[in-house]
Design a protein around this motif. Structure first.
Motif, PDB file in Angstrom:
ATOM      1  N   LYS A  53       0.706  -1.322   0.054  1.00 44.89           N
ATOM      2  CA  LYS A  53      -0.123  -0.019   0.080  1.00 44.89           C
ATOM      3  C   LYS A  53       0.826   1.237  -0.029  1.00 44.89           C
ATOM      4  CE  LYS A  53      -3.979  -2.181  -0.155  1.00 44.89           C
ATOM      5  NZ  LYS A  53      -4.542  -2.243  -1.305  1.00 44.89           N
ATOM      6  N   GLU A  56       2.056   1.841  -3.598  1.00 45.98           N
ATOM      7  CA  GLU A  56       0.812   2.055  -4.438  1.00 45.98           C
ATOM      8  C   GLU A  56       0.693   3.761  -4.055  1.00 45.98           C
ATOM      9  OE1 GLU A  56      -2.279  -0.468  -3.726  1.00 45.98           O
ATOM     10  OE2 GLU A  56      -1.462  -2.158  -4.500  1.00 45.98           O
ATOM     11  N   SER A  57       0.722   4.057  -2.881  1.00 40.96           N
ATOM     12  CA  SER A  57       0.399   5.424  -2.492  1.00 40.96           C
ATOM     13  C   SER A  57       1.637   6.395  -3.225  1.00 40.96           C
ATOM     14  CB  SER A  57       0.260   5.618  -1.162  1.00 40.96           C
ATOM     15  OG  SER A  57       1.392   5.357  -0.374  1.00 40.96           O
ATOM     16  N   PHE A  60       1.214   6.668  -6.781  1.00 39.67           N
ATOM     17  CA  PHE A  60      -0.069   7.272  -7.138  1.00 39.67           C
ATOM     18  C   PHE A  60       0.347   8.912  -7.079  1.00 39.67           C
ATOM     19  CE2 PHE A  60      -3.869   9.522  -5.826  1.00 39.67           C
ATOM     20  CZ  PHE A  60      -4.802   9.503  -6.790  1.00 39.67           C
ATOM     21  N   VAL A  61       0.873   9.457  -5.955  1.00 36.66           N
ATOM     22  CA  VAL A  61       1.501  10.792  -5.903  1.00 36.66           C
ATOM     23  C   VAL A  61       2.283  11.205  -6.921  1.00 36.66           C
ATOM     24  CG1 VAL A  61       2.690  12.257  -4.388  1.00 36.66           C
ATOM     25  CG2 VAL A  61       0.859  10.762  -3.596  1.00 36.66           C
TER      26      VAL A  61
END
Length: 243
Positions: A53, A56-57, A60-61
């Protein structure tokens, strides 16, 4: 119970102390069972999923960087900051990378430019391209410039190793911890595995012994006794220091 003489009244009426103590014991067993499930299954899975996670974060940013003055920390290796982001370009980006040399000395690699952009390869690994940027290498002994002209591409390969990194002791079940302790030849890994194993056992049993102590104090220690203060302070003290 002892402070108000309820325990004496129960004994006088023929009620065995075990009947008073049994509900507390049952409650302690239930709490220990819940704690076992949490520390044996839920917590390791949560630790393991946290890594994916986190990656993924971060991705994404980086795929859609927010505007304004921003600073992002990617684990303990990268530190990315910029003044603003618009039209697909970062203004005054600065990227600091930390690494250790063979002597375990920290080395800082500082890269900066007036503008830069973020691209992704086929594996989804981001590359920060500093347009006409500069890269400097700082060691405990000197500081030198790495590049001299042109764009500076910096591939954040740490994100790939973050996803592929093997499980840590906090990610393993108790059976896996014992298997790791038997298989490994490194004393540090063995000690970490056994420490995590015994910490889980203590956390699982701590509610049981804490309630036993609290029930005993409530049934035996009288209000005016010298042990009253100790009995009242011991459970919170043990709970706080036991984690």
């Amino acid at each position: 119970l002892a402070a108000e003489n309820e325990i004496n009244a129960m004994a006088t009426s023929g009620l065995h102390p075990w009947r008073v103590f049994a509900p507390g014991l049952l409650f302690a067993l239930v709490l220990s069972g819940i704690a076992y499930f949490i520390h044996e299954y839920a917590a390791p899975k949560a630790h393991y999923e946290k890594r994916s996670k986190l990656r993924e974060s971060i991705l994404f940013v980086l795929q859609a960087p927010p505007p304004g003055n921003q600073t992002f920390k990617i684990e303990d290796r990268y530190l990315l900051s910029y003044v603003n982001f618009q039209n697909g370009l970062m203004e005054l980006p600065v990227l600091i990378e930390r690494e250790l040399n063979e002597a375990k000395e920290e080395i800082l690699i500082e890269s900066f430019a007036k503008s830069g952009r973020i691209t992704f390869d086929e594996q989804g690994i981001p590359t920060i391209l500093l347009i006409n940027g500069e890269m400097w290498r700082t060691t405990p002994h000197d500081r030198s410039r790495v590049n001299f002209e042109g764009d500076v591409p910096i591939r954040l390969d740490r994100l790939q190793t973050l996803a592929a990194r093997p499980k840590q002791p906090a990610d393993l079940t108790s059976e896996e911890l014992l298997d790791l302790a038997r298989r490994t030849s490194e004393s540090k890994k063995r000690s970490e595995a056994m420490t995590e194993y015994h910490v889980r056992r203590s956390r699982t049993l701590s509610p049981f012994f804490l309630i036993l102590l609290s029930a005993t104090v409530g049934m035996l220690v009288r209000r005016n006794s010298r042990l009253a203060g100790l009995g009242a302070a011991a459970p919170p003290f043990l709970r706080r220091n036991g984690g």
